[in-house]
Scaffold this motif. Structure first.
Motif, PDB file in Angstrom:
ATOM      1  N   ALA A 115      20.688 -22.677 -52.646  1.00 53.61           N
ATOM      2  CA  ALA A 115      21.331 -23.166 -53.866  1.00 53.61           C
ATOM      3  C   ALA A 115      20.511 -24.284 -54.508  1.00 53.61           C
ATOM      4  O   ALA A 115      20.329 -24.301 -55.732  1.00 53.61           O
ATOM      5  CB  ALA A 115      22.742 -23.653 -53.554  1.00 53.61           C
ATOM      6  N   ASN A 116      20.004 -25.205 -53.702  1.00 50.42           N
ATOM      7  CA  ASN A 116      19.226 -26.315 -54.246  1.00 50.42           C
ATOM      8  C   ASN A 116      17.934 -25.836 -54.885  1.00 50.42           C
ATOM      9  O   ASN A 116      17.585 -26.235 -56.006  1.00 50.42           O
ATOM     10  CB  ASN A 116      18.924 -27.335 -53.145  1.00 50.42           C
ATOM     11  CG  ASN A 116      20.150 -28.104 -52.718  1.00 50.42           C
ATOM     12  OD1 ASN A 116      21.148 -28.142 -53.432  1.00 50.42           O
ATOM     13  ND2 ASN A 116      20.089 -28.714 -51.540  1.00 50.42           N
ATOM     14  N   HIS A 117      17.205 -24.980 -54.178  1.00 49.45           N
ATOM     15  CA  HIS A 117      15.922 -24.518 -54.724  1.00 49.45           C
ATOM     16  C   HIS A 117      16.122 -23.723 -56.009  1.00 49.45           C
ATOM     17  O   HIS A 117      15.428 -23.968 -57.011  1.00 49.45           O
ATOM     18  CB  HIS A 117      15.177 -23.653 -53.700  1.00 49.45           C
ATOM     19  CG  HIS A 117      14.021 -22.919 -54.316  1.00 49.45           C
ATOM     20  ND1 HIS A 117      12.840 -23.559 -54.667  1.00 49.45           N
ATOM     21  CD2 HIS A 117      13.878 -21.614 -54.691  1.00 49.45           C
ATOM     22  CE1 HIS A 117      12.016 -22.683 -55.217  1.00 49.45           C
ATOM     23  NE2 HIS A 117      12.621 -21.492 -55.249  1.00 49.45           N
ATOM     24  N   LEU A 151      17.270 -25.914 -58.985  1.00 51.51           N
ATOM     25  CA  LEU A 151      16.208 -26.760 -59.526  1.00 51.51           C
ATOM     26  C   LEU A 151      15.121 -25.942 -60.222  1.00 51.51           C
ATOM     27  O   LEU A 151      14.545 -26.378 -61.230  1.00 51.51           O
ATOM     28  CB  LEU A 151      15.584 -27.589 -58.400  1.00 51.51           C
ATOM     29  CG  LEU A 151      16.472 -28.699 -57.824  1.00 51.51           C
ATOM     30  CD1 LEU A 151      15.875 -29.243 -56.533  1.00 51.51           C
ATOM     31  CD2 LEU A 151      16.654 -29.821 -58.842  1.00 51.51           C
ATOM     32  N   THR A 152      14.841 -24.754 -59.709  1.00 51.86           N
ATOM     33  CA  THR A 152      13.765 -23.929 -60.261  1.00 51.86           C
ATOM     34  C   THR A 152      14.203 -23.155 -61.490  1.00 51.86           C
ATOM     35  O   THR A 152      13.426 -22.981 -62.436  1.00 51.86           O
ATOM     36  CB  THR A 152      13.260 -22.933 -59.195  1.00 51.86           C
ATOM     37  OG1 THR A 152      12.863 -23.662 -58.026  1.00 51.86           O
ATOM     38  CG2 THR A 152      12.074 -22.124 -59.703  1.00 51.86           C
ATOM     39  N   TRP A 155      21.902 -19.995 -61.793  1.00 56.16           N
ATOM     40  CA  TRP A 155      20.855 -18.998 -61.566  1.00 56.16           C
ATOM     41  C   TRP A 155      21.416 -17.620 -61.252  1.00 56.16           C
ATOM     42  O   TRP A 155      20.794 -16.595 -61.574  1.00 56.16           O
ATOM     43  CB  TRP A 155      19.943 -19.445 -60.434  1.00 56.16           C
ATOM     44  CG  TRP A 155      20.662 -19.815 -59.161  1.00 56.16           C
ATOM     45  CD1 TRP A 155      21.058 -21.057 -58.778  1.00 56.16           C
ATOM     46  CD2 TRP A 155      21.096 -18.927 -58.123  1.00 56.16           C
ATOM     47  NE1 TRP A 155      21.709 -21.023 -57.570  1.00 56.16           N
ATOM     48  CE2 TRP A 155      21.747 -19.726 -57.141  1.00 56.16           C
ATOM     49  CE3 TRP A 155      21.004 -17.556 -57.910  1.00 56.16           C
ATOM     50  CZ2 TRP A 155      22.296 -19.175 -55.982  1.00 56.16           C
ATOM     51  CZ3 TRP A 155      21.549 -17.006 -56.758  1.00 56.16           C
ATOM     52  CH2 TRP A 155      22.179 -17.817 -55.811  1.00 56.16           C
ATOM     53  N   PHE A 156      22.568 -17.558 -60.641  1.00 56.14           N
ATOM     54  CA  PHE A 156      23.152 -16.267 -60.243  1.00 56.14           C
ATOM     55  C   PHE A 156      23.616 -15.450 -61.445  1.00 56.14           C
ATOM     56  O   PHE A 156      23.965 -14.269 -61.299  1.00 56.14           O
ATOM     57  CB  PHE A 156      24.320 -16.478 -59.263  1.00 56.14           C
ATOM     58  CG  PHE A 156      25.344 -17.466 -59.728  1.00 56.14           C
ATOM     59  CD1 PHE A 156      26.441 -17.062 -60.467  1.00 56.14           C
ATOM     60  CD2 PHE A 156      25.208 -18.827 -59.449  1.00 56.14           C
ATOM     61  CE1 PHE A 156      27.384 -17.982 -60.913  1.00 56.14           C
ATOM     62  CE2 PHE A 156      26.145 -19.744 -59.887  1.00 56.14           C
ATOM     63  CZ  PHE A 156      27.236 -19.331 -60.619  1.00 56.14           C
ATOM     64  N   PRO A 188      28.994 -24.033 -61.159  1.00 56.11           N
ATOM     65  CA  PRO A 188      27.582 -24.004 -60.797  1.00 56.11           C
ATOM     66  C   PRO A 188      27.359 -23.608 -59.338  1.00 56.11           C
ATOM     67  O   PRO A 188      28.289 -23.538 -58.530  1.00 56.11           O
ATOM     68  CB  PRO A 188      27.126 -25.444 -61.047  1.00 56.11           C
ATOM     69  CG  PRO A 188      28.358 -26.257 -60.851  1.00 56.11           C
ATOM     70  CD  PRO A 188      29.478 -25.414 -61.387  1.00 56.11           C
ATOM     71  N   SER A 189      26.098 -23.381 -59.015  1.00 54.60           N
ATOM     72  CA  SER A 189      25.707 -22.871 -57.708  1.00 54.60           C
ATOM     73  C   SER A 189      26.231 -23.702 -56.552  1.00 54.60           C
ATOM     74  O   SER A 189      26.707 -23.163 -55.553  1.00 54.60           O
ATOM     75  CB  SER A 189      24.177 -22.796 -57.632  1.00 54.60           C
ATOM     76  OG  SER A 189      23.757 -22.386 -56.366  1.00 54.60           O
ATOM     77  N   TRP A 190      26.155 -25.024 -56.671  1.00 59.65           N
ATOM     78  CA  TRP A 190      26.583 -25.863 -55.545  1.00 59.65           C
ATOM     79  C   TRP A 190      28.081 -25.775 -55.289  1.00 59.65           C
ATOM     80  O   TRP A 190      28.535 -26.059 -54.191  1.00 59.65           O
ATOM     81  CB  TRP A 190      26.157 -27.314 -55.739  1.00 59.65           C
ATOM     82  CG  TRP A 190      26.453 -27.878 -57.098  1.00 59.65           C
ATOM     83  CD1 TRP A 190      27.618 -28.410 -57.538  1.00 59.65           C
ATOM     84  CD2 TRP A 190      25.530 -27.979 -58.198  1.00 59.65           C
ATOM     85  NE1 TRP A 190      27.505 -28.835 -58.845  1.00 59.65           N
ATOM     86  CE2 TRP A 190      26.219 -28.595 -59.279  1.00 59.65           C
ATOM     87  CE3 TRP A 190      24.194 -27.619 -58.391  1.00 59.65           C
ATOM     88  CZ2 TRP A 190      25.628 -28.846 -60.510  1.00 59.65           C
ATOM     89  CZ3 TRP A 190      23.596 -27.874 -59.613  1.00 59.65           C
ATOM     90  CH2 TRP A 190      24.313 -28.484 -60.663  1.00 59.65           C
ATOM     91  N   ALA A 191      28.840 -25.366 -56.301  1.00 60.29           N
ATOM     92  CA  ALA A 191      30.281 -25.171 -56.108  1.00 60.29           C
ATOM     93  C   ALA A 191      30.579 -23.786 -55.541  1.00 60.29           C
ATOM     94  O   ALA A 191      31.360 -23.647 -54.596  1.00 60.29           O
ATOM     95  CB  ALA A 191      31.032 -25.377 -57.421  1.00 60.29           C
TER      96      ALA A 191
END
Length: 299
Positions: A102-104, A107-108, A113-114, A162-165
């Protein structure tokens, strides 16, 4: 017309006392009826049979001379302890792997991103539609959680958190399948290298095997004398090769190697050593562990 070989099931149920008597008649040594009955009641004869059927004569169903219920009990308890240690270890790895991914990718590419088709190369088995549907379903089931509620109170675009959630909602299997369809090799390499593996294909096979192991352990599957349905790839650079790639030892080596890369507290190797010492009647070979496993590559 061919005659069916199938027949109605007519075997009657038996009480624990009847089952114990039957085992004794087959030559099983029982030092304590009370203890044996406790296991037959609390674990179940059908499950316990998984720890004794391999030593019975296939025709007469008799046990070897002197075979003791203690042998069965130790197999049952070792399997239970190893399964509990496995769940704890894979839980640690699941959180670490999804966090790194998720972090990579956030950030990228972006925190969402999904939802970006360009970064994936779908397969027939796992496409973008299936992935997004999985996220939607899991987020929907998690709407009562405070962090999901907070997003929808504050935002309506994008339509998912978001991804982290979402990483706190979706299963390990989704992360494994999603890693496999990342289009850019650099994404895969960066994620795999965070776990000390510079061959993305090897890392991909490892996390897939971990999902299979997790499901087996979480659903109370037996680990003794069991071959997993998948085999983790060897990692020659790390000196890791497997004579029995579908054995528990193979995936246990992967677990140990990956845990060491996280730098987080863990008890995997110590837990296994303690369990093997506590149940000396059970050969480690029943889990695929060779003599001197503690110093094998990956350990």
């Amino acid at each position: 017309m061919a005659t069916s070989a199938l027949r109605p099931f007519t075997k009657p149920a038996s009480t624990p006392e009847q089952l114990l008597q039957k085992l004794k008649l087959c030559g099983l040594v029982v030092a304590s009826d009370a203890q044996a009955l406790a296991y037959l009641r609390g674990v179940g004869a059908y499950r316990l049979k998984g720890y004794w059927h391999q030593v019975q004569d296939p025709v007469t169903k008799r046990f070897p001379a002197g075979y003791d219920f203690e042998d069965i009990r130790q197999r049952c308890e070792l399997d239970r302890e190893v399964r509990a240690a496995t769940i704890e270890a894979v839980d640690r790895l699941e959180v670490a792997i999804r966090s790194v991914m998720a972090n990579h990718l956030s950030l990228t590419h972006s925190p969402h991103w999904f939802l970006e088709p360009r970064i994936f190369k779908p397969t027939e088995q796992w496409g973008i539609g299936k992935m997004v549907k999985k996220v939607e379903d899991e987020v929907g089931r998690s709407k009562g959680k405070a962090f999901i509620k907070h997003y929808f109170i504050q935002h309506d675009d994008p339509y998912l958190p978001p991804s982290w959630a979402i990483s706190e909602c979706v299963s390990f299997g989704m992360w494994s399948r999603t890693f496999a369809i990342l289009r850019d090799p650099n994404d895969k390499k960066t994620i795999a290298k965070r776990f000390g593996v510079d061959q993305p294909q090897t890392f991909e096979s490892w996390i897939h095997a971990l999902t299979v192991l997790r499901n087996l352990a979480a659903h109370h599957g037996q680990l003794l004398n069991v071959q997993l349905g998948v085999a983790p790839a060897g990692y020659k650079k790390g000196g890791i090769t497997f004579r029995q790639p579908k054995s528990f030892f193979a995936i246990a080596t992967v677990v140990n190697y990956l845990l060491n890369q996280t730098g987080l507290p863990e008890r995997w190797k110590l837990a296994l050593s303690a369990s093997f010492a506590a149940y000396p009647r059970v050969p480690m070979s029943e889990l695929g562990f060779p003599t001197g496993w503690e110093t094998a590559p990956g350990w």
